[in-house]
Design a protein around this motif. Structure first.
Motif, PDB file in Angstrom:
ATOM      1  N   MET A   1       0.829  -1.202   0.000  1.00 41.97           N
ATOM      2  CA  MET A   1       0.000   0.000   0.000  1.00 41.97           C
ATOM      3  C   MET A   1       0.864   1.253   0.000  1.00 41.97           C
ATOM      4  SD  MET A   1      -3.165  -1.092   2.516  1.00 41.97           S
ATOM      5  CE  MET A   1      -4.023   0.467   2.332  1.00 41.97           C
ATOM      6  N   GLY A   2       2.004   1.197   0.701  1.00 40.50           N
ATOM      7  CA  GLY A   2       2.925   2.331   0.682  1.00 40.50           C
ATOM      8  C   GLY A   2       3.503   2.562  -0.696  1.00 40.50           C
ATOM      9  N   ALA A   3       3.807   1.462  -1.412  1.00 44.94           N
ATOM     10  CA  ALA A   3       4.344   1.591  -2.772  1.00 44.94           C
ATOM     11  C   ALA A   3       3.312   2.223  -3.701  1.00 44.94           C
ATOM     12  CB  ALA A   3       4.765   0.219  -3.294  1.00 44.94           C
ATOM     13  N   ILE A   4       2.056   1.807  -3.586  1.00 42.16           N
ATOM     14  CA  ILE A   4       0.984   2.389  -4.402  1.00 42.16           C
ATOM     15  C   ILE A   4       0.832   3.875  -4.092  1.00 42.16           C
ATOM     16  CG2 ILE A   4      -1.491   2.345  -4.872  1.00 42.16           C
ATOM     17  CD1 ILE A   4      -1.406  -0.678  -4.251  1.00 42.16           C
ATOM     18  N   MET A   5       0.844   4.219  -2.808  1.00 37.34           N
ATOM     19  CA  MET A   5       0.707   5.608  -2.395  1.00 37.34           C
ATOM     20  C   MET A   5       1.840   6.464  -2.942  1.00 37.34           C
ATOM     21  SD  MET A   5       0.456   7.174   1.481  1.00 37.34           S
ATOM     22  CE  MET A   5       2.215   6.982   1.804  1.00 37.34           C
ATOM     23  N   ASN A   6       3.085   5.974  -2.821  1.00 39.68           N
ATOM     24  CA  ASN A   6       4.234   6.737  -3.306  1.00 39.68           C
ATOM     25  C   ASN A   6       4.220   6.886  -4.815  1.00 39.68           C
ATOM     26  OD1 ASN A   6       5.306   7.113  -0.729  1.00 39.68           O
ATOM     27  ND2 ASN A   6       6.452   5.192  -0.791  1.00 39.68           N
ATOM     28  N   LEU A   7       3.759   5.861  -5.543  1.00 37.64           N
ATOM     29  CA  LEU A   7       3.684   5.924  -6.997  1.00 37.64           C
ATOM     30  C   LEU A   7       2.705   7.007  -7.442  1.00 37.64           C
ATOM     31  CD1 LEU A   7       4.509   4.581  -9.709  1.00 37.64           C
ATOM     32  CD2 LEU A   7       2.494   3.107  -9.464  1.00 37.64           C
ATOM     33  N   ILE A   8       1.527   7.015  -6.837  1.00 34.91           N
ATOM     34  CA  ILE A   8       0.520   8.029  -7.186  1.00 34.91           C
ATOM     35  C   ILE A   8       0.996   9.416  -6.785  1.00 34.91           C
ATOM     36  CG2 ILE A   8      -1.833   8.826  -6.753  1.00 34.91           C
ATOM     37  CD1 ILE A   8      -2.613   5.886  -6.321  1.00 34.91           C
ATOM     38  N   MET A   9       1.596   9.518  -5.617  1.00 36.39           N
ATOM     39  CA  MET A   9       2.065  10.809  -5.129  1.00 36.39           C
ATOM     40  C   MET A   9       3.167  11.372  -6.024  1.00 36.39           C
ATOM     41  SD  MET A   9       3.325  11.753  -1.262  1.00 36.39           S
ATOM     42  CE  MET A   9       1.930  10.850  -0.602  1.00 36.39           C
ATOM     43  N   GLY A  10       4.103  10.500  -6.433  1.00 42.33           N
ATOM     44  CA  GLY A  10       5.179  10.961  -7.306  1.00 42.33           C
ATOM     45  C   GLY A  10       4.658  11.464  -8.632  1.00 42.33           C
TER      46      GLY A  10
END
Length: 520
Positions: free
Chosen positions: A412-421
Motif C-alpha cells: 500500500m505504501g508503494a501504491i501511495m508513493n507511486l501516485i504521489m510521485g
C-alpha cells in the motif's frame, strides 16, 4: 489441563492476559515516544530499526517456539518469554544510543514472540475448542486495548516524565504475571521427546528474515526493482525450497508439512494473511489521512483512531461469547470480513472534503469487522488439527497474520508513493517547490514555521500550495485503499470455502474426529 477447576483456569487466564497486555503495551506505547527518544539519544537515520528488529525477532521466535512448546510444554516458554521481556524492557530504558536500543529491542522481540505464541496456545491447553471462543475474543480485546491506550500513554509519559519510563512503567505487570504463572500454571509432562530440528529452524530463519526485510524496505529504503530487494526475494525463495526438502525428511519437523494438506488449516492461514494485509494497512495509513489531509493534530488523531480499536474490542468480546454459546464460527468470519471490506471501500472514497464523522464511521466499520474475524481464524486452525500440533498450528496462524501486515503496509505504501510521485510532478513546476514535501503536512507546527520563514511566495500562494499537497496526499491514499478492499474481498471469498466442523467439547477427540467433517 482441562481437569483443572474453573476458578483456577480463570486465574491462569488473567495472568496470561496480564502478560499479553504487558507485551502489547510495550509495543504500541513506543510509537508516540520515539521522536523524543531519538531527540535525546540520536540516531534519526536508524529509528525504523527500532520497529523492524522487534518484528523480525518476534516473528521468528513465535514460529519456532510453537513447535518446541508442543514437545516440552508451554510453561517453560511463557516464563522464559516474560523473563526475557522484563530484562529487555529494563535495558531498553537504560539505552544511551540508538544502537543499544535496537539491540535491546531485538531481545525484547524474542521474549514478545514467546509470550504471544504460548499465550494463544495456552488457551487451547486450558479449554476445549467449544469454550475457546470467548477467551480468544478476550485476548483480541487485549490487543485492542493496548492499541487504544498505548500511544496515548506514551505521549503522556514523555510529556510528564523521562522517556525511560516508557519501558519501565509496566515492569510490575510483568513481574506479577510471571509470579502468577509460575505458581498456578501446571507443568504438563510430555510422553514423547524427539530430537529438535535445529537445521530446519536455522533454514526457516534464513528464509523468513530476508522475506520480511524485503517487504519492510521495498519502496522505503530501496526501490522494488533494486538489486537488494530482488536479491532478498530470490534468497528467500531458495532457502524456502531447501526448508521444504529438509522438513520432508526430518524426524520432528519445525512445521509438519502435512498440516497444509488440511484445507481448514491452509484456508484459515491464507485468510489470516490477507486480513493482516488489510488490517495493518488501515492502521498505518489512516493517520496519514487524518493528519495530512484533514490537518488534525497528532493528539486528536489518536482519539479518532480509538474508534476503530474500541469497536474491535466490542465485537471481539461479543463475537467470542457467541461462538462459545452457539458452537458456530464461520458466519462470524464471513460477516466480519464483509464489514471490514465495506469500511475499507468507504476509505477509498474519501477526499479532502471528507468530514471527521465520515472518517470515524469508516474506522468503526473496519474495527467491527476485525473484532468479529479476529477470534475465528486461530480457533478454526486449533479445532482442525490434532492436539499434539496445537502449538505449531497456533504460532503459524499468528505468523501468517503478522507477515500479511508487513506485506500489506509495504504494498500500500508503494501504491501511495507511486501516485504521489506522479501527481507531484506538475506541482513542482510552480513557485515554492521547496515547500512541496507532503511530509510537511503531518506537522501543523512545521507548516506554520515554513509560512513565517518563506518570503518568495505570498500568503495566498502558500495556502494554495498546501491545499494542492493535501489533495495529492488524499488522491494517493484513496488510491492505495482499494488494494486493501480487494485483499479483504479475497479473504472473504476464501472463507466461503472454509469447512465448518463442530467445535470439539474435549481436547481428546474420538478416533477419526481430527478429519475434516462438514457441519450439519
Amino acid at each position: 489441563m482441562e481437569n483443572l477447576e474453573h476458578k483456577q483456569k480463570v486465574t491462569i487466564m488473567i495472568a496470561i492476559m496480564a502478560a499479553m497486555l504487558f507485551a502489547a503495551l510495550n509495543q504500541t506505547i513506543i510509537g508516540t515516544a520515539l521522536p523524543v527518544i531519538v531527540a535525546d539519544i540520536g540516531g534519526m537515520s536508524y529509528f525504523n530499526w527500532v520497529f523492524t528488529i522487534y518484528m523480525l525477532a518476534s516473528s521468528i521466535t513465535a514460529i519456532l517456539v510453537g513447535k518446541l512448546s508442543d514437545t516440552y510444554g508451554r510453561k517453560p516458554f511463557i516464563l522464559t518469554g516474560i523473563g526475557i521481556f522484563i530484562l529487555a524492557s529494563l535495558l531498553c530504558g537504560m539505552s544511551v544510543n540508538i544502537f543499544q536500543l535496537i539491540i535491546f529491542r531485538a531481545v525484547q522481540g524474542l521474549g514478545g514472540g514467546m509470550i504471544i505464541s504460548t499465550s494463544f496456545t495456552a488457551i487451547g491447553d486450558l479449554f476445549p475448542p467449544r469454550e475457546r471462543g470467548r477467551w480468544q475474543g478476550m485476548m483480541g480485546s487485549v490487543f485492542g486495548l493496548a492499541s487504544v491506550f498505548g500511544p496515548t500513554l506514551g505521549g503522556y509519559i514523555v510529556d510528564t516524565w523521562q522517556w525511560n519510563w516508557v519501558f519501565w512503567v509496566f515492569l510490575p505487570f510483568g513481574a506479577a504475571a510471571y509470579a502468577m504463572i509460575w505458581k498456578m500454571f501446571p507443568k504438563v509432562s510430555q510422553n514423547e521427546k524427539k530430537s529438535v530440528d535445529f537445521l530446519g529452524a536455522i533454514v526457516l530463519t534464513l528464509s523468513i528474515v530476508p522475506l520480511l526485510l524485503a517487504f519492510s524496505w521495498a519502496g522505503q529504503n530501496y526501490a522494488w526493482n533494486s538489486f537488494v530487494i530482488i536479491g532478498l526475494f530470490i534468497w528467500s525463495a531458495m532457502t524456502l525450497t531447501l526448508f521444504i526438502f529438509i522438513e520432508r525428511n526430518a524426524e520432528n519437523p519445525v512445521i509438519p508439512l502435512h498440516l497444509f494438506k488440511n484445507s481448514i488449516f491452509s484456508i484459515s492461514n491464507m485468510s489470516g494473511l490477507l486480513m493482516g494485509m488489510g488490517m495493518f494497512g488501515a492502521i498505518m495509513y489512516m493517520p496519514f489521512f487524518i493528519q495530512g489531509v484533514l490537518g488534525i493534530s497528532a493528539t486528536s488523531t489518536g482519539f479518532i483512531m480509538m474508534s476503530m480499536m474500541l469497536s474491535m474490542v466490542l465485537t471481539s468480546t461479543i463475537g467470542g461469547q457467541l461462538i462459545t454459546k452457539t458452537g458456530r464460527y464461520k458466519r462470524f468470519a464471513i460477516l466480519g470480513l464483509l464489514i471490514m471490506a465495506a469500511g475499507m471501500y468507504l476509505m477509498s472514497l474519501m477526499t479532502i472534503e471528507t468530514t471527521v464523522t465520515s472518517v470515524v464511521r469508516n474506522l468503526i466499520l473496519v474495527g467491527l469487522g476485525l473484532g468479529l474475524t479476529f477470534p475465528v481464524l486461530t480457533l478454526t486452525v486449533q479445532n482442525a488439527v490434532d492436539h499434539r500440533y496445537l502449538g505449531v498450528s497456533t504460532s503459524a496462524s499468528q505468523f501468517f497474520r503478522q507477515a500479511g501486515g508487513t506485506m500489506g503496509v509495504s504494498i500500500m505504501g508503494a501504491i501511495m508513493n507511486l501516485i504521489m510521485g506522479r501527481e507531484m510532478k506538475g506541482l513542482r513546476e510552480n513557485p515554492g517547490s521547496e515547500l512541496q514535501d507532503p511530509q510537511v503536512l503531518m506537522d501543523p507546527n512545521q507548516i506554520n514555521a515554513l509560512r513565517e520563514s518563506t518570503s518568495e511566495v505570498s500568503s495566498a500562494q502558500f495556502d494554495t500550495i498546501i491545499s494542492s499537497m493535501r489533495e495529492v496526499l488524499s488522491l494517493a491514499l484513496s488510491g492505495s485503499f482499494p488494494f486493501g478492499t480487494f485483499i479483504l474481498i479475497g479473504a472473504w471469498i476464501l472463507i466461503l470455502f472454509l469447512k465448518e466442523i463442530p467445535l470439539r467439547l474435549s481436547n481428546h477427540p474420538a478416533q477419526g474426529s481430527n478429519k475434516e467433517k462438514l457441519s450439519s
